[in-house]
Design a protein around this motif. Sequence first.
Motif, PDB file in Angstrom:
ATOM      1  N   ARG A  87       1.562   2.954  -4.258  1.00 49.82           N
ATOM      2  CA  ARG A  87       0.685   4.122  -4.277  1.00 49.82           C
ATOM      3  C   ARG A  87       1.025   5.006  -5.477  1.00 49.82           C
ATOM      4  O   ARG A  87       2.199   5.280  -5.749  1.00 49.82           O
ATOM      5  CB  ARG A  87       0.850   4.884  -2.953  1.00 49.82           C
ATOM      6  CG  ARG A  87      -0.056   6.059  -2.777  1.00 49.82           C
ATOM      7  CD  ARG A  87      -1.489   5.632  -2.453  1.00 49.82           C
ATOM      8  NE  ARG A  87      -2.341   6.800  -2.331  1.00 49.82           N
ATOM      9  CZ  ARG A  87      -2.630   7.407  -1.176  1.00 49.82           C
ATOM     10  NH1 ARG A  87      -2.184   6.894  -0.038  1.00 49.82           N
ATOM     11  NH2 ARG A  87      -3.387   8.488  -1.161  1.00 49.82           N
TER      12      ARG A  87
ATOM     13  N   ALA B 170      -6.453  -4.126   3.111  1.00 55.09           N
ATOM     14  CA  ALA B 170      -7.686  -3.375   3.345  1.00 55.09           C
ATOM     15  C   ALA B 170      -8.583  -4.106   4.342  1.00 55.09           C
ATOM     16  O   ALA B 170      -9.156  -3.504   5.253  1.00 55.09           O
ATOM     17  CB  ALA B 170      -8.429  -3.170   2.022  1.00 55.09           C
TER      18      ALA B 170
ATOM     19  N   ARG C 118       0.825  -1.214   0.000  1.00 51.19           N
ATOM     20  CA  ARG C 118       0.000   0.000   0.000  1.00 51.19           C
ATOM     21  C   ARG C 118       0.855   1.259   0.000  1.00 51.19           C
ATOM     22  O   ARG C 118       0.373   2.347  -0.313  1.00 51.19           O
ATOM     23  CB  ARG C 118      -0.983  -0.006   1.176  1.00 51.19           C
ATOM     24  CG  ARG C 118      -0.425   0.397   2.505  1.00 51.19           C
ATOM     25  CD  ARG C 118      -1.558   0.890   3.435  1.00 51.19           C
ATOM     26  NE  ARG C 118      -1.058   1.239   4.752  1.00 51.19           N
ATOM     27  CZ  ARG C 118      -0.894   0.381   5.737  1.00 51.19           C
ATOM     28  NH1 ARG C 118      -1.200  -0.891   5.551  1.00 51.19           N
ATOM     29  NH2 ARG C 118      -0.442   0.787   6.902  1.00 51.19           N
TER      30      ARG C 118
ATOM     31  N   THR D 263     -14.769   0.501   2.268  1.00 53.37           N
ATOM     32  CA  THR D 263     -13.338   0.686   2.039  1.00 53.37           C
ATOM     33  C   THR D 263     -13.121   0.703   0.531  1.00 53.37           C
ATOM     34  O   THR D 263     -13.439  -0.273  -0.153  1.00 53.37           O
ATOM     35  CB  THR D 263     -12.531  -0.464   2.666  1.00 53.37           C
ATOM     36  OG1 THR D 263     -12.711  -0.432   4.086  1.00 53.37           O
ATOM     37  CG2 THR D 263     -11.047  -0.310   2.337  1.00 53.37           C
TER      38      THR D 263
ATOM     39  N   LEU E 240     -10.639   0.977  -2.692  1.00 51.59           N
ATOM     40  CA  LEU E 240      -9.278   0.974  -3.218  1.00 51.59           C
ATOM     41  C   LEU E 240      -9.334   0.846  -4.735  1.00 51.59           C
ATOM     42  O   LEU E 240     -10.208   0.178  -5.285  1.00 51.59           O
ATOM     43  CB  LEU E 240      -8.390  -0.094  -2.587  1.00 51.59           C
ATOM     44  CG  LEU E 240      -8.669  -1.565  -2.693  1.00 51.59           C
ATOM     45  CD1 LEU E 240      -7.403  -2.352  -2.340  1.00 51.59           C
ATOM     46  CD2 LEU E 240      -9.772  -1.981  -1.737  1.00 51.59           C
TER      47      LEU E 240
ATOM     48  N   TYR F 181      -3.649   2.857  -6.741  1.00 45.75           N
ATOM     49  CA  TYR F 181      -2.407   2.101  -6.844  1.00 45.75           C
ATOM     50  C   TYR F 181      -2.092   1.880  -8.311  1.00 45.75           C
ATOM     51  O   TYR F 181      -2.982   1.558  -9.112  1.00 45.75           O
ATOM     52  CB  TYR F 181      -2.520   0.768  -6.104  1.00 45.75           C
ATOM     53  CG  TYR F 181      -2.822   0.964  -4.649  1.00 45.75           C
ATOM     54  CD1 TYR F 181      -1.820   1.353  -3.760  1.00 45.75           C
ATOM     55  CD2 TYR F 181      -4.118   0.810  -4.158  1.00 45.75           C
ATOM     56  CE1 TYR F 181      -2.103   1.572  -2.416  1.00 45.75           C
ATOM     57  CE2 TYR F 181      -4.405   1.030  -2.817  1.00 45.75           C
ATOM     58  CZ  TYR F 181      -3.400   1.407  -1.961  1.00 45.75           C
ATOM     59  OH  TYR F 181      -3.681   1.636  -0.641  1.00 45.75           O
TER      60      TYR F 181
ATOM     61  N   LEU G 280      -3.150  -6.021  -1.558  1.00 47.73           N
ATOM     62  CA  LEU G 280      -3.860  -4.775  -1.250  1.00 47.73           C
ATOM     63  C   LEU G 280      -5.227  -5.072  -0.639  1.00 47.73           C
ATOM     64  O   LEU G 280      -5.666  -4.380   0.284  1.00 47.73           O
ATOM     65  CB  LEU G 280      -4.002  -3.921  -2.515  1.00 47.73           C
ATOM     66  CG  LEU G 280      -2.690  -3.311  -3.032  1.00 47.73           C
ATOM     67  CD1 LEU G 280      -2.893  -2.721  -4.431  1.00 47.73           C
ATOM     68  CD2 LEU G 280      -2.163  -2.247  -2.080  1.00 47.73           C
TER      69      LEU G 280
END
Lengths: 283, 283
Positions: free
Chosen positions: B15, B258, B11, B174, B176, B237, B254
Amino acid sequence: MSKSDWTAPPREALRASVVGPIADYDPSSTPGYSGDKDSGAKALVERGAVLADLQEKLFANGRSGDHRNVLLVVQGMDTAGKGGIVAHVGGLCDPQGLAITGFGKPTPEELSHDFLWRIHKALPPAGKIGIFDRSHYEDVLPVRVHNLVPESVWSQRYDIINQFERELVDAGTTVLKVALVVSKDEQKKRLTERLDNPTKYWKYNPADIDERGYWEDYLQAYQAIFDRTDNDHAPWYLIGADRKWFSRLAVCELLIDALERLDLSWPAPTFDLEHEQRRVADC
Amino acid sequence: MSKSDWTAPPREALRASVVGPIADYDPSSTPGYSGDKDSGAKALVERGAVLADLQEKLFANGRSGDHRNVLLVVQGMDTAGKGGIVAHVGGLCDPQGLAITGFGKPTPEELSHDFLWRIHKALPPAGKIGIFDRSHYEDVLPVRVHNLVPESVWSQRYDIINQFERELVDAGTTVLKVALVVSKDEQKKRLTERLDNPTKYWKYNPADIDERGYWEDYLQAYQAIFDRTDNDHAPWYLIGADRKWFSRLAVCELLIDALERLDLSWPAPTFDLEHEQRRVADC
């Protein structure tokens, strides 16, 4: 190849009309299969790869204008392993090719419509394998056992269901229906396990014990389903679920058989192949 | 444990703000990971089991009143392997716990609504991991590159997206977002393969070659996304996709990260445990 442990094709050996009536069925039996747990587990891995290939081919055809698809209806009493079938047989496929729907207690909105309303909304699109964890048959199972609607209403639903499934099949859906049969002893064992293991508390529902009290009524309601809605175009299979390895292998084989009978080939190019090969070479 | 091949947490290492800008990014690199293909493939199996456990726990909590869930947004140029991520990372989970949606060219009905309409409809329910194969970011990618709506419209969408994702996160999701980055050479190789293999024709779309002509414009459009919508609460990402084994392992890690940060435990019983244990014993 492990498939040779089958002494009869599952679609014949497990057909409800062949192995029933349900009241006399031994849920620990493995009709048509001579292998044991180890060979069954190995077979599931091997045959899972076959299932995955067929499913990709179905998906590819769906993307290429073929409207066909498959609907697997999964019914069974509490703890019979419906979720395990979805996880362990569905889990053999690319999740993009699945359309999974679990049908719980109807919501007020669902109840304000006819009983097939929520079913229609969940039908799989072209190229996908739809899996129903419970289904429209709930409307002639608990609904019949508890007379949640008058008998004059639920008794008409068998014909309505037959008509609905006939329409689905005519529109290109392969329908197969599996009833997982667990024994009363095995159910008690599984309920006990859920209460002995903190990682399984969430699977326990006190209402399951209440429903258990209606065991004979449920057997009758299931038998009525088999008697009235087991059709060659939308067959019911009765699958012993006391041995989870067997029920998973059996459902995998039934899906493979259904897909094989679609006689799928890889879609032809929808474009000028040589022209595109030159474009890619030059790009 | 293979996770030790990570020299930095994915993470952080992946990034977008750390590894970008995208124009300078090497899609065959494996930032933060020192292992090779073999160790990566082994790690995916091991870590896949960890992911599956966490996903079941999320699902269990969702069934027990916890409203939290996860949304994984997958973007990437054609052939970058978006479908492979869904199949091979999503495939590690119980398919019942996933809510997968692929967003294609908008339908007339979708176009008649605001661009987030179809997105809202596809958001995952409590306890599920939603996976978007393409997403609302299409509305600032091809739409921007080809000015399918005026710049005055698409240029406002970054703020709208930020607000939308903020709202999602505040409601318990959440979020991502992964952008799979394929090199121009690798894309050509993959397009060529699709035309060389009859089992892959269906994956080939002549329009992909047209889009390839806008490579630099897409890089700019992606960079604009990272510059304007990479937020700590909904991070982007950047994942090199020339090595499929790496992109799959990276997305798996990832997701694990999370889920671990949700600090989930198994749900407490919602019933009187001892009372139910007696009921089961007596039934």
